[in-house]
Each structure stands twice: as C-alpha cells, then as structure tokens.
Motif scaffolding. Sequence first.
Motif, short mmCIF file in Angstrom:
data_model
loop_
_atom_site.label_atom_id
_atom_site.label_comp_id
_atom_site.label_asym_id
_atom_site.label_seq_id
_atom_site.Cartn_x
_atom_site.Cartn_y
_atom_site.Cartn_z
N LEU B 10 0.85 -1.19 0.00
CA LEU B 10 0.00 0.00 0.00
C LEU B 10 0.88 1.24 0.00
CD1 LEU B 10 -2.73 -0.85 2.66
CD2 LEU B 10 -2.71 -1.35 0.23
N THR B 12 2.17 4.79 0.82
CA THR B 12 1.99 5.67 1.98
C THR B 12 1.54 7.05 1.54
OG1 THR B 12 4.30 6.38 1.84
CG2 THR B 12 3.82 4.49 3.25
N GLY B 52 -5.00 6.24 0.40
CA GLY B 52 -6.00 5.17 0.41
C GLY B 52 -7.28 5.60 -0.29
N CYS B 59 -11.19 4.52 4.38
CA CYS B 59 -10.13 4.93 5.31
C CYS B 59 -10.73 5.55 6.56
CB CYS B 59 -9.21 5.94 4.63
SG CYS B 59 -8.37 5.25 3.21
N ARG B 131 -8.01 0.97 5.58
CA ARG B 131 -6.86 1.63 6.20
C ARG B 131 -7.34 2.33 7.46
NH1 ARG B 131 -2.52 4.11 2.03
NH2 ARG B 131 -2.92 2.74 0.26
N THR B 167 -5.28 -2.32 7.11
CA THR B 167 -3.86 -2.07 7.31
C THR B 167 -3.79 -0.87 8.25
OG1 THR B 167 -3.36 -2.85 5.09
CG2 THR B 167 -1.67 -1.53 6.18
#
Lengths: 122, 485
Positions: B10, B12, B52, B59, B131, B167
């Motif tokens: 993923l 950042t 995300g 998110c 996320r 995540t």
Amino acid sequence: MADAQAAILLVGANARNLDLLEEFFARRQRHCIKADSLARLDAQLAAGSHFALALVDISGFDAAIWPRCQKLHDAQTPLLVISPRQSADLRREGLAHGAHDVLVKPLMMRDLAALTETMLAE
Amino acid sequence: MPAESGVRRLSTGIPGLDRILGGGLPALGSYLVRGGPGAGKSTLGLHFLSAGVAAGERCLYITLEESEARIRAQAQERRIALEGVAFLDISPSSDFFAEAQSYDIFTPAEVEREPITQRIVTEVEAYRPQRVFLDPLTQFRYLASDNFEFRRQMISFLRFLVERDATVLFTSEKSESLSDDDLQFMSDGVLELAHEPLGRAIEVRKLRGADFQPGRHALRLDGSGMTVFPRLLPIATKQAADFAQISSGIAGLDALLGGGLERGTVTMISGPSGVGKTSLAMQFMKEAAARGECSLVYSFEEDPALILRRCDAIGIPARAMIAAGHLRLSKIEPLQYAADEFDNRVRAEAETYGARVVMIDSVAGYELCLRGEDLRSRLHGLAKYLQNLGIAVFIINEVEAITGAFRATEARLSYLADNLVFLRYLEIDGRLQKAIGVLKKRLSDFERCLRAFDIDTRGIRVGEPLSGLRGLLMGVPEPRGEMRA
C-alpha cells in the motif's frame, strides 16, 4: 437474597462519582437513589425509606457525615463507607459508625461488584 | 502495488517513503510511527489515508487527542486531501473540563476503556475500513491498569483490526520517561521520525518479512506535507557501462588526458581559489552542448549570474546553451538543503533531462549540507549514482594552499575520483603562472607532466608540457640546470 425491589442509596459530594456508581449498579440491574448533599441525605432518612445497601463517599463532607452513617446503620441498612485516602482514623470512624467496611478510592470495579453482591445476597 | 514477494503493498502517499519501503507498506499489517512532538507523525498518517482514498479504499482516522476539526484544518494547511476519510473522534471535548466531569471513584482505565472500545468496535464493524490511522495509540496506555494488560489489549486490538482486512498505522509519543518498546515488538514495522537541530529524518527500523532501504533519510515538512528523500544507492542504477571518450575541445588538454575524459567517470578538479576549476569543467559542457547533450551545474558558492558573466568573458556561450536547453545552472543554498534532499534533486533532474554531464561545485559547499555526516561516503553515493547513469561527473575541490607543497585534495577524497586533474599556481621567473596536470586516470594513459594553463577572452588555453624545470609540485620550479647533486 436481599429485597430485589429496594434501591441502593448513593451518597457523595461529587456528582460524576455518583453517576458512575449509578451506571455501575444499573449494569447489574440495581436501582439507585442519589444524595449529593447532607440535606438530601437527611430527606431520605426522614422519609424512612428502606435501602438494600448504602454507599457513602465521605469526600467533601465534614464530621457531620458520621451521625448520618450511624442513622443508616440503626435503620438496618448495610453500609459501605468510601474514603478518599488510606487512613486509620477514617477507618476507625467509619467502622465505629456502623460501616460494614471502609473502602479506599479508586475502587476496582471487580472488587466492588464481588463485595456488594455478597452483601446484597446476605 | 504488488511486491516481489507477492505481498500487496500500500502506498503511503509519500513517494520517497514508498521507495524506502520497497513499494509501500505490506497490506494487512500494523505499523508503528514513532517520534517526538512535531516530528510529523500525524502528517504521515494523513498522507497514508489520503493515498488510500485516492486508491478507492475505505479509510478511517481514529483520533484520541486532536479534534477532527483541527486535523482537517491541518490537512488543509498541508494541502492533503481528506475528503472521503471517515473520522472517529474520541478526543476529549472542551465540555470535559468546563462541566467538571472529573471523578475519582474508579480509575480512568476502568471508566473510559469500555465505552471507547465499544465505539471503536462499533465503528469498525459498521464501516469496515481498509486503512486505519490511530493517533496516538499510547493514549490507551492510560486506560490499562498495568503494562501487561496494555500489551495484551493492544495485541488483541490490532489483531481485531487486521482480521477485518485493515492495514493499520498507529503512532506513539516517544519520550525518555515513557518507553514504547512494547509497541515496537508487537508491530509489523516501525517508522521512526526524528526532528533534530540538524534537520528532519525518517528511518525504517523494522518491516517484518519485507526488504527495505535501511538508514536515515532526510525529510521535509512544509505546505505540501511530507517529502522524503531516500539516500541514493549507486547499485540501484547500475547500467551498461558506457566509457566512450569525450573531448574537451582543447587539443593540449586532450593530449594531457590521453585523448579526453570518459563518460561514466568521476573527475575531480582540484586547485586553489580563482585558478579556473569551474571554467575548466564548463569547457567540457560547452563541448557537450555542441553534441546536443544536456549538462547540469550545481553551484553552492557562486551565483549563476556570476558564472554566466565569467563564461561570457572567456568565450563559453553559457547563455545560449541555457536557451537551447543544453545547460541548467542552479544555485544551491547548502543550509536550506539536507544532503539527501540535494542528492534526490540531482537524481531527479539528471533523469528528467537526460543529463550527460553534471558538475558539483564544490566539495566544501556540499559538505555544509551534510550537517556533520561523513563527507566521503555521502559524496561517494551521489557520484557513483550519477556515474552509473553514464554521466560524466565533475566535482570541484578547492584547496586552500596557493603554492607550496602539493596536495591534490584536503579531505582524503582522491579515492572517489576516476580522474584527478589539478590546477595550481607556479612562480616562474618572479611571475605567477598557472599549470594543469593529471595525477590519476583510471581508464586511459595520460601525460605525466604539467602544462601551462591560462584563461583569457579567447577561452582556455593549455600550452605545451613544461619541460626543463624541476620542483613544479612545490610551486616554485627551478631550471633543471640548477639541480643540486
């Protein structure tokens, strides 16, 4: 088993503390009546209400709280005194005025639940 | 973004950090971001969530300290888009204080934990975020009766989130009095942010089951959010060797150099102030421009206007070269740049413009960017990176001594150079003259003598070898006839 209909009397000067105790007992299906001043406590005593248990947090009250504790004891109300600190003098006073026990803040919920359930069962 | 191992990565939202992480954070893990106040932890989290949303993921920002309104304002200041990011704001409101809701009957751990936990569980179950950014997780420490309980709760909590396909990035407030070692152990990765007087940096301390680029990397926090500048690694750019020789356009100089300089080599031009080091490198750029190639100059000391004026004076058509896109002249203020930031700028521009010649002017200026880091290793990394791109690299190295016993460099840098060219002043018959020589050349033979060197309005002139003299390297040569036995 104690009277399931009888309320628990909560006495203390800190409203948030009383609310938390009320929530604590509500989760255990127990109805509470709160008294956040000596005057309100006197009103309950004068009304002759019967309580399954009384918890008295002495923080914020002066020595005038002890005769009220004695009255609760005289009325056959199981009594727990809650002290703001560990003190032999406060413990002696509490037990002398009819307290079943003197607990020191902060209370552990698990311990309080075990103790009050036992007292209510008696 | 799939990684080599097949684990989905993923982004950042910070390209430089993604490069350090080998493509991003491995999905379905929990990662700790640690650092002191103002280190940029929340900003990193904002980038993570923004990336995300851009990727079409759900998110969630769980804040235990700052209010949602304040976080959104901060994101706006840093121009990070938070539209589409859901918030779970568990930070205390102003009412908490104003309404005197303090209590002491139970511990905060017992009172607060359950409702907070319930709100998070409810929100996560309902929203199913892919996320999650939790800021700061260390707040939960105050809701645990002891360290053992805290560790158990946090392991369970992170597992709860990951098992629901999230995540997780979470922060800790690092301080000397409060250790977060336990969080480091339970996380799948640790990103450490540093904000020190010498600059900001990020370091990946751990990334379970995945490769990453170790070491500290400079970062910048500004109105565009966080930018990370990965340290250059020469090996990452290794290309097919291209060592074609390029001419200086000056017959005497080419003869001295055994035909010219090779592409993909590092040439250090060393000499005292004002002797003509920069102009000599510019001469190679003039020839490069004639071949239609692009050259980049990074000047730490001189203003480009000054360089252009000097080029005008010695017949190097720098202005025309710039106009034709064959030369880019940049003034670098070393105190505004961290070394990683400068290196990444050079890398990006060299790749963007397809540069074939790059000049770093000078070693002393570059050293100022380093804030105490090791000069040799840093300059090595940059020079070798460019060299691997097939670029002819010129590093200008000023030596303080005008005359006297010869020293090619004063910072033990000569090992870096494939070619070591030096300029120096000589006193001959009471007159100051310049000379040029070659001390080292890895890829071809070269003349083992000095030649006269001069710069005037006609340009650079390199004369015939200086013969019949001894003591040239001492700066005060004498005719061979005066040699003593």
